[in-house]
Design an enzyme around this catalytic site. Structure first.
Site, mmCIF file in Angstrom:
data_model
loop_
_atom_site.group_PDB
_atom_site.id
_atom_site.type_symbol
_atom_site.label_atom_id
_atom_site.label_comp_id
_atom_site.label_asym_id
_atom_site.label_seq_id
_atom_site.Cartn_x
_atom_site.Cartn_y
_atom_site.Cartn_z
ATOM 1 C CG ASP A 256 1.464 117.545 66.788
ATOM 2 O OD1 ASP A 256 1.523 117.745 65.379
ATOM 3 O OD2 ASP A 256 0.267 117.452 67.365
ATOM 4 C CD GLU A 257 5.672 112.559 67.962
ATOM 5 O OE1 GLU A 257 5.602 112.855 66.811
ATOM 6 O OE2 GLU A 257 4.993 111.188 68.120
ATOM 7 C CE LYS B 230 6.411 112.771 63.099
ATOM 8 N NZ LYS B 230 5.401 113.299 64.119
ATOM 9 N N GLY C 47 2.234 118.402 59.796
ATOM 10 C CA GLY C 47 2.425 119.848 59.582
ATOM 11 C C GLY C 47 3.816 120.178 60.391
ATOM 12 C CG HIS C 48 6.663 117.816 59.471
ATOM 13 N ND1 HIS C 48 7.490 116.894 58.939
ATOM 14 C CD2 HIS C 48 6.122 117.268 60.811
ATOM 15 C CE1 HIS C 48 7.087 115.779 59.298
ATOM 16 N NE2 HIS C 48 6.169 115.929 60.388
ATOM 17 C CD GLN D 289 0.000 111.799 60.310
ATOM 18 O OE1 GLN D 289 0.586 110.685 59.506
ATOM 19 N NE2 GLN D 289 -0.217 112.473 59.882
HETATM 20 P P1 IMP Z 1 -6.699 112.222 60.498
HETATM 21 O O1 IMP Z 1 -5.259 111.684 60.229
HETATM 22 O O2 IMP Z 1 -6.841 113.772 59.881
HETATM 23 O O3 IMP Z 1 -7.641 111.341 60.070
HETATM 24 O O4 IMP Z 1 -6.705 112.263 62.037
HETATM 25 C C1 IMP Z 1 -6.874 111.151 62.908
HETATM 26 C C2 IMP Z 1 -6.210 111.495 64.166
HETATM 27 O O5 IMP Z 1 -4.901 111.596 64.120
HETATM 28 C C3 IMP Z 1 -6.623 112.712 65.089
HETATM 29 O O6 IMP Z 1 -6.575 112.607 66.321
HETATM 30 C C4 IMP Z 1 -5.685 113.821 64.594
HETATM 31 O O7 IMP Z 1 -5.603 115.001 65.705
HETATM 32 C C5 IMP Z 1 -4.449 112.983 64.626
HETATM 33 N N1 IMP Z 1 -3.329 113.826 63.580
HETATM 34 C C6 IMP Z 1 -3.436 113.560 62.392
HETATM 35 N N2 IMP Z 1 -2.438 113.964 61.776
HETATM 36 C C7 IMP Z 1 -1.485 114.621 62.898
HETATM 37 C C8 IMP Z 1 -0.324 115.443 63.353
HETATM 38 O O8 IMP Z 1 0.548 115.298 62.312
HETATM 39 N N3 IMP Z 1 0.085 115.531 64.464
HETATM 40 C C9 IMP Z 1 -0.642 114.949 65.623
HETATM 41 N N4 IMP Z 1 -2.000 114.458 65.288
HETATM 42 C C10 IMP Z 1 -2.321 114.293 64.312
#
Ligand code: IMP
Length: 432
Positions: A13-14, A16, A40-41, A225
């Site tokens: 969530d920086e 990007k 989610g961008h 991520q």
């Molecule tokens: P998963 O990727 O859904 O398996 O989630 C694993 C971890 O990564 C959790 O802490 C999520 O909140 C985090 N996470 C996954 N995708 C994102 C993203 O795009 N932004 C921020 N955190 C993410």
């Protein structure tokens, strides 16, 4: 530079997507190479807000070729719907601009169900996943049982493989997780339809990318991520299931190392956020933290969850820099710090009386670390309309200079508001 890698330098969530959108102006190709629709961008263009989960944000500029390569896990329903939304919003005149790797693995409905049921079962120990089935889809890939985009194009093969997978996954869902499994027909029918809708986009993206490299096209690699969610180097097990550091640009696309000059740009907010569970040393559970949530609109674009907030963590940033070989920073949301005085940077941790200056990979240590802060004078001015570095308040420039000094990285770009124009390009990464 012919290629730029955009790497999340925190816990995701920086901003990007925002940086990719800006740099796409000069690129011909934009590539998504890992993760899935857990990302989610959010991009704001005029009065339109577009959230993209799978299609690279480069799609928002006309003519750019957007590749979804082998390292991504693809939920075909989400992709089909996203393409339809882009078309109706007027951003996709021609589907030829999107190409999807035949080797990308599919997220199936049972992956999502397993993800959600497992999290429920973990209770207080939950990871806080996005519930999109990302982990289970990568698990099937690693155990060599996954279904790939290419399989969608061969309905008979797809049916056979799906039947075998369902048997195992249904047994797991029903016997271990206490949920309800799926029938073959329930999945087969919609997936046949997705296959038909996506058929025209499927390609060997590794070869396409190679051809673009040879042509001299400028290429942006859009990471998803953040570095601290990296499966190997992040705060395991509170991580995602893919490699979020720069190495996956190669494995996730089929591009060979050294094929083109590449610069890694780390994207970081001027503060820190995290969604999901796991240690977060600079977390603020006080009115300053609440203020960052409100001023920064810190709610997830995929799940709507309130993000945890805290001060910028230099140790974490330097760790991300080391892991990905960063050559510069894009600093986002600096406007959110306006009105806070002082502003703080974590420059060390205290752990059982010891002073640590390196981010500890060990979760047990990290969860007991207390940050040591350096305070800098804050600023009151609203930065939303500033477009030149020299017009920034002195305190902001001091803050930037200190971040550069502590990380040894130049700040190449910064954003000062949610809109496309609210940015300052200090040094164009493509010109380096
Ligand atoms: P998963 O990727 O859904 O398996 O989630 C694993 C971890 O990564 C959790 O802490 C999520 O909140 C985090 N996470 C996954 N995708 C994102 C993203 O795009 N932004 C921020 N955190 C993410």
């Amino acid at each position: 530079m012919q290629g730029i890698g955009i790497i999340g330098a925190q816990w995701g969530d920086e901003g990007k997507g925002r940086v990719v959108d800006l740099l796409t102006e000069q690129a011909q190709v934009v590539v998504r190479y890992q993760g899935g629709n857990n990302a989610g961008h959010t991009c704001v263009i005029g009065n339109q807000k577009i959230v993209l989960h799978l299609v690279p944000s480069g799609i928002l500029r006309p003519g750019r070729l957007c590749l979804i390569t082998n390292g991504v896990v693809v939920n075909p329903q989400v992709l089909v719907e996203e393409i339809a939304r882009l078309k109706s919003a007027g951003f996709l005149e021609n589907e030829d601009r999107i190409r999807l790797s035949d080797r990308a693995h599919l997220i199936l409905p049972y992956h999502q169900r397993i993800d959600v049921l497992r999290e429920e079962r973990r209770g207080a120990q939950k990871i806080g996943t996005t519930g999109r089935g990302i982990g289970p889809a990568y698990e099937d890939k690693a155990r060599r049982a996954g279904l790939r985009v290419g399989d969608l194009l061969e309905p008979e093969e797809f049916k056979k493989k799906l039947a075998a997978n369902l048997e195992e996954n249904n047994a797991y869902i029903e016997k271990i997780l206490g949920g309800k499994g799926f029938t073959l027909a329930e999945i087969l029918e919609p997936f046949r339809e997705y296959g038909e809708k996506l058929r025209g986009l499927v390609a060997d993206t590794s070869r396409l990318l190679d051809a673009e490299v040879k042509k001299g096209s400028r290429i942006l690699f859009e990471g998803a991520q953040g570095s601290l969610l990296d499966l190997d180097h992040g705060t395991y097990p509170y991580v995602t299931s893919s490699t979020t550091t720069s190495g996956s640009i190669f494995s996730g696309t089929g591009l060979g190392f050294g094929r083109l000059p590449l610069l890694m740009v780390g994207v970081t907010k001027a503060y820190t956020t995290r969604v999901g569970s796991g240690p977060f040393p600079t977390e603020l559970s006080d009115p300053v933290g609440d203020r960052l949530v409100e001023a920064g609109g810190e709610f997830g674009s995929t799940t709507g969850r309130r993000r945890r907030t805290g001060w910028l963590d230099i140790l974490a940033l330097n760790y991300a820099s080391r892991l990905s070989g960063l050559g510069g920073l894009a600093l986002t949301k600096i406007d959110v710090l306006s009105g806070l005085d002082p502003v703080r940077l974590a420059v060390a941790y205290r752990y059982r009386g010891e002073r640590l200056t390196e981010f500890p990979a060990d979760l047990k240590i990290l969860s007991q670390c207390e940050p040591e802060y350096e305070s800098l004078p804050g600023w009151q001015e609203n930065l939303g309309s500033v477009r030149r570095l020299s017009d920034l308040p002195r305190a902001v420039r001091n803050y930037l200079a200190r971040v550069e000094e502590l990380t040894g990285l130049p700040v190449l770009l910064m954003s000062l508001g949610a809109e496309r124009g609210q940015t300052i390009v200090i040094r164009d990464p493509f010109s380096l």
